[in-house]
Design a protein around this motif. Structure first.
Motif, PDB file in Angstrom:
ATOM      1  N   ALA A 153      -3.015   6.612 -25.391  1.00 42.61           N
ATOM      2  CA  ALA A 153      -3.976   5.670 -25.971  1.00 42.61           C
ATOM      3  C   ALA A 153      -3.273   4.628 -26.834  1.00 42.61           C
ATOM      4  CB  ALA A 153      -5.014   6.426 -26.795  1.00 42.61           C
ATOM      5  N   GLU A 154      -2.291   5.047 -27.614  1.00 41.12           N
ATOM      6  CA  GLU A 154      -1.577   4.100 -28.471  1.00 41.12           C
ATOM      7  C   GLU A 154      -0.847   3.049 -27.647  1.00 41.12           C
ATOM      8  OE1 GLU A 154       0.895   6.639 -30.800  1.00 41.12           O
ATOM      9  OE2 GLU A 154      -0.685   7.134 -32.253  1.00 41.12           O
ATOM     10  N   ARG A 155      -0.249   3.465 -26.559  1.00 47.43           N
ATOM     11  CA  ARG A 155       0.462   2.509 -25.701  1.00 47.43           C
ATOM     12  C   ARG A 155      -0.510   1.576 -24.991  1.00 47.43           C
ATOM     13  NH1 ARG A 155       6.006   4.739 -23.365  1.00 47.43           N
ATOM     14  NH2 ARG A 155       6.756   5.897 -25.179  1.00 47.43           N
ATOM     15  N   LEU A 156      -1.648   2.096 -24.613  1.00 42.95           N
ATOM     16  CA  LEU A 156      -2.654   1.243 -23.974  1.00 42.95           C
ATOM     17  C   LEU A 156      -3.207   0.213 -24.959  1.00 42.95           C
ATOM     18  CD1 LEU A 156      -4.420   4.061 -21.961  1.00 42.95           C
ATOM     19  CD2 LEU A 156      -3.385   2.024 -20.929  1.00 42.95           C
ATOM     20  N   ARG A 157      -3.501   0.631 -26.183  1.00 43.17           N
ATOM     21  CA  ARG A 157      -3.983  -0.321 -27.195  1.00 43.17           C
ATOM     22  C   ARG A 157      -2.955  -1.418 -27.433  1.00 43.17           C
ATOM     23  NH1 ARG A 157      -5.178   4.406 -30.137  1.00 43.17           N
ATOM     24  NH2 ARG A 157      -7.372   5.032 -29.942  1.00 43.17           N
ATOM     25  N   TYR A 159      12.740   5.692 -10.041  1.00 41.38           N
ATOM     26  CA  TYR A 159      12.193   5.624  -8.682  1.00 41.38           C
ATOM     27  C   TYR A 159      10.667   5.776  -8.694  1.00 41.38           C
ATOM     28  CZ  TYR A 159      16.868   6.196  -6.526  1.00 41.38           C
ATOM     29  OH  TYR A 159      18.160   6.033  -6.119  1.00 41.38           O
ATOM     30  N   LEU A 160      10.182   6.754  -9.448  1.00 40.01           N
ATOM     31  CA  LEU A 160       8.744   7.022  -9.460  1.00 40.01           C
ATOM     32  C   LEU A 160       7.981   5.857 -10.083  1.00 40.01           C
ATOM     33  CD1 LEU A 160       6.548   9.039  -8.743  1.00 40.01           C
ATOM     34  CD2 LEU A 160       6.878  10.122 -10.979  1.00 40.01           C
ATOM     35  N   ILE A 161       8.491   5.303 -11.160  1.00 37.44           N
ATOM     36  CA  ILE A 161       7.844   4.145 -11.789  1.00 37.44           C
ATOM     37  C   ILE A 161       7.798   2.975 -10.811  1.00 37.44           C
ATOM     38  CG2 ILE A 161       8.100   2.392 -13.587  1.00 37.44           C
ATOM     39  CD1 ILE A 161       9.243   4.621 -15.393  1.00 37.44           C
ATOM     40  N   THR A 162       8.887   2.754 -10.100  1.00 42.86           N
ATOM     41  CA  THR A 162       8.973   1.619  -9.173  1.00 42.86           C
ATOM     42  C   THR A 162       7.938   1.721  -8.068  1.00 42.86           C
ATOM     43  OG1 THR A 162      11.340   1.322  -9.628  1.00 42.86           O
ATOM     44  CG2 THR A 162      10.483   0.381  -7.581  1.00 42.86           C
ATOM     45  N   ALA A 215       5.014   7.912 -16.012  1.00 42.95           N
ATOM     46  CA  ALA A 215       5.262   7.015 -14.870  1.00 42.95           C
ATOM     47  C   ALA A 215       3.985   6.294 -14.468  1.00 42.95           C
ATOM     48  CB  ALA A 215       5.817   7.812 -13.691  1.00 42.95           C
ATOM     49  N   GLY A 216       2.853   7.017 -14.445  1.00 41.29           N
ATOM     50  CA  GLY A 216       1.582   6.378 -14.099  1.00 41.29           C
ATOM     51  C   GLY A 216       1.175   5.328 -15.101  1.00 41.29           C
ATOM     52  N   LEU A 217       1.349   5.633 -16.389  1.00 40.79           N
ATOM     53  CA  LEU A 217       1.018   4.662 -17.426  1.00 40.79           C
ATOM     54  C   LEU A 217       1.908   3.431 -17.314  1.00 40.79           C
ATOM     55  CD1 LEU A 217      -0.451   3.914 -20.130  1.00 40.79           C
ATOM     56  CD2 LEU A 217       1.529   4.935 -21.277  1.00 40.79           C
ATOM     57  N   LEU A 261     -10.063   1.103  -5.353  1.00 38.57           N
ATOM     58  CA  LEU A 261      -9.196   1.373  -6.501  1.00 38.57           C
ATOM     59  C   LEU A 261      -7.876   1.974  -6.051  1.00 38.57           C
ATOM     60  CD1 LEU A 261     -11.862   3.018  -8.793  1.00 38.57           C
ATOM     61  CD2 LEU A 261     -10.356   1.203  -9.617  1.00 38.57           C
ATOM     62  N   ARG A 262      -6.830   1.623  -6.776  1.00 38.13           N
ATOM     63  CA  ARG A 262      -5.567   2.334  -6.652  1.00 38.13           C
ATOM     64  C   ARG A 262      -5.541   3.319  -7.820  1.00 38.13           C
ATOM     65  NH1 ARG A 262      -6.951   0.444  -3.143  1.00 38.13           N
ATOM     66  NH2 ARG A 262      -6.280  -1.395  -1.982  1.00 38.13           N
ATOM     67  N   MET A 263      -5.643   4.599  -7.519  1.00 41.93           N
ATOM     68  CA  MET A 263      -5.761   5.613  -8.562  1.00 41.93           C
ATOM     69  C   MET A 263      -4.503   6.479  -8.620  1.00 41.93           C
ATOM     70  SD  MET A 263      -9.757   6.836  -8.418  1.00 41.93           S
ATOM     71  CE  MET A 263      -9.885   7.158  -6.659  1.00 41.93           C
ATOM     72  N   ILE A 264      -4.060   6.754  -9.838  1.00 40.96           N
ATOM     73  CA  ILE A 264      -2.935   7.658 -10.084  1.00 40.96           C
ATOM     74  C   ILE A 264      -3.460   8.800 -10.949  1.00 40.96           C
ATOM     75  CG2 ILE A 264      -0.648   7.940 -11.099  1.00 40.96           C
ATOM     76  CD1 ILE A 264      -0.256   4.889 -10.679  1.00 40.96           C
ATOM     77  N   GLY A 265      -3.229  10.019 -10.515  1.00 38.97           N
ATOM     78  CA  GLY A 265      -3.694  11.179 -11.261  1.00 38.97           C
ATOM     79  C   GLY A 265      -2.537  12.050 -11.720  1.00 38.97           C
ATOM     80  N   ALA A 266      -2.644  12.564 -12.939  1.00 39.72           N
ATOM     81  CA  ALA A 266      -1.648  13.482 -13.499  1.00 39.72           C
ATOM     82  C   ALA A 266      -2.365  14.400 -14.481  1.00 39.72           C
ATOM     83  CB  ALA A 266      -0.518  12.705 -14.178  1.00 39.72           C
TER      84      ALA A 266
END
Length: 431
Positions: A28-32, A417-420, A246-248, A78-83
């Protein structure tokens, strides 16, 4: 983000996230900081085109989304990433105090399928959520983290257990209660200790009574890049904070043209059946508010794809026979597509091909994992979310060693790699 920066940023994220509550707070802090606006499920939502939002449930699960243009959401989905935000650990029991032979201990419950042996002889701290009552009778949920080492689970000396190296079955009830202090001081009380810590960590608040808590022990040893060539990242909770991070990062790095969603839920390690877990209604509730019209929502979901990101088992050089000979993913050789014909993973040939195609487009190597036919297979949020929503899903993950240990190992190149590839996925307009 460079290789070294990616690993260091992940290490910083893990260090700030000793529990699912802290992980959701870190997200949440990074998103804000990136301009995302927090929503409250109890309020009416007014969403703008190109809006960027996130919502928390139970302070331990989070959904963030970047809407793009409304017509893009309806036409391309939507392009959805789940973790998931949780990791196997030791949770403190409700009435945990034990005074035995002059030492003060806390009773613990094993959360998830933890590797227990590595928990011995570690410098442990305590973190989590406490629910307090102030002087006016109001309740408050507050996160605390002792940060410093306050506990340890000492091993029994080999002189008193000569056969220990031939195999030692850990008894979770009797062998795991950590030692915190001498019990010379009579009547030590955990809730009083927590109340004192709340006052220390929240000095602006009035003193409060701690009514209840959800607390986890964790290893205070910080993450480390190691190896002669700095190839590896050792850390706690790589499963599955590596995927959350990586998803964030992919969501924040995306060009925001395509509608994207990140869902990081709690309780995956214990089956996901909770109000804030993947087998609960959290994601469906949010999607209903993004697309109130049922038919339009179904159409959008059928145009969507979910990448379920959860770590994969890399082939261990000392235990190579535990892998299928043709499916032994290696560290630093790219993300792993996880496949199981019995639907323990939700990957299909279509979604696997899509992920391979994305990897080829951004020059990221890709691997496959299938469990040995004579061994049981774990699972992820992928099959749960896919079956609840009807969304096409691919299960993938970064290869790791020592999954579910107090300290796991991943390849530094695999972080990048995963982030890319996840960033490419967020920017993909046709799937």
């Amino acid at each position: 983000m460079s290789l070294n920066n990616a690993s260091q940023d992940l290490a910083d994220f893990i260090q700030a996230s000793p529990t699912p509550f802290h992980a959701a707070q870190s997200l949440a802090e990074r998103l804000r900081a990136a301009g995302y606006q927090q929503l409250d499920e109890r309020d009416e939502w007014v969403l703008d085109d190109d809006g960027r939002y996130f919502v928390l449930r139970n302070q331990s699960s989070l959904i963030a989304f970047s809407l793009g243009q409304l017509e893009t959401l309806q036409s391309a989905g939507l392009r959805m990433i789940g973790a998931h935000t949780d990791s196997p650990c030791l949770r403190v029991k409700p009435q945990p105090e034990r005074n035995r032979h002059g030492l003060w201990q806390l009773g613990v419950e094993v959360y998830g399928g933890a590797l227990l042996a590595p928990w011995f002889d570690r410098d442990l701290s305590l973190a989590g959520r406490v629910t307090c009552r102030d002087g006016s009778g109001q309740l408050h949920n507050l996160l605390i983290d002792f940060k410093r080492p306050i506990a340890i689970i000492p091993s029994l000396a080999i002189h008193l257990n000569r056969d220990v190296n031939s195999g030692f079955a850990v008894n979770a009830q009797t062998d795991l209660p950590p030692v915190l202090a001498h019990s010379i001081e009579p009547g030590r009380d955990l809730r009083a200790l927590l109340a004192s810590e709340v006052t220390t960590q929240y000095p602006e608040r009035e003193p409060m009574q701690v009514l209840d808590y959800e607390l986890s022990f964790y290893d205070t040893q910080p993450p480390a890049v190691l190896g002669l060539d700095n190839d590896f990242l050792a850390a706690a909770r790589l499963d599955n904070l590596l995927s959350c991070h990586a998803g964030l990062t992919a969501l924040l790095n995306s060009d925001a043209d395509q509608a994207c969603l990140l869902v990081c839920t709690d309780h995956e390690e214990v089956g996901s059946s909770s109000a804030c877990g993947a087998d609960g209604p959290f994601l469906e509730d949010v999607l209903k508010r993004l697309l109130p019209d049922e038919i339009e929502r179904i159409r959008a979901i059928q145009r969507s794809v979910l990448v379920s990101a959860d770590n994969a088992h890399a082939i261990h050089p000392n235990y190579a026979d535990r892998h299928d000979g043709n499916h032994g993913p290696q560290l630093n050789a790219g993300p792993v597509i996880k496949i199981n014909s019995n639907q323990r993973y939700a990957t299909t040939s279509e979604t696997a091909a899509l992920f391979r195609h994305l990897c080829q487009q951004v020059d990221v190597p890709v691997q496959s994992f299938v469990v040995r036919s004579d061994m049981g297979c774990g699972s992820t949020i992928g099959p749960i979310t896919s079956s609840r929503l009807g969304v096409r899903t691919v299960d993938i993950g970064a290869p790791t060693f020592a999954m579910h240990s107090i300290r796991e190992l991943a390849g530094c190149r695999d972080v990048e790699y995963l982030i890319t590839v996840l960033t490419a996925f967020c920017n993909c307009s046709e799937v």
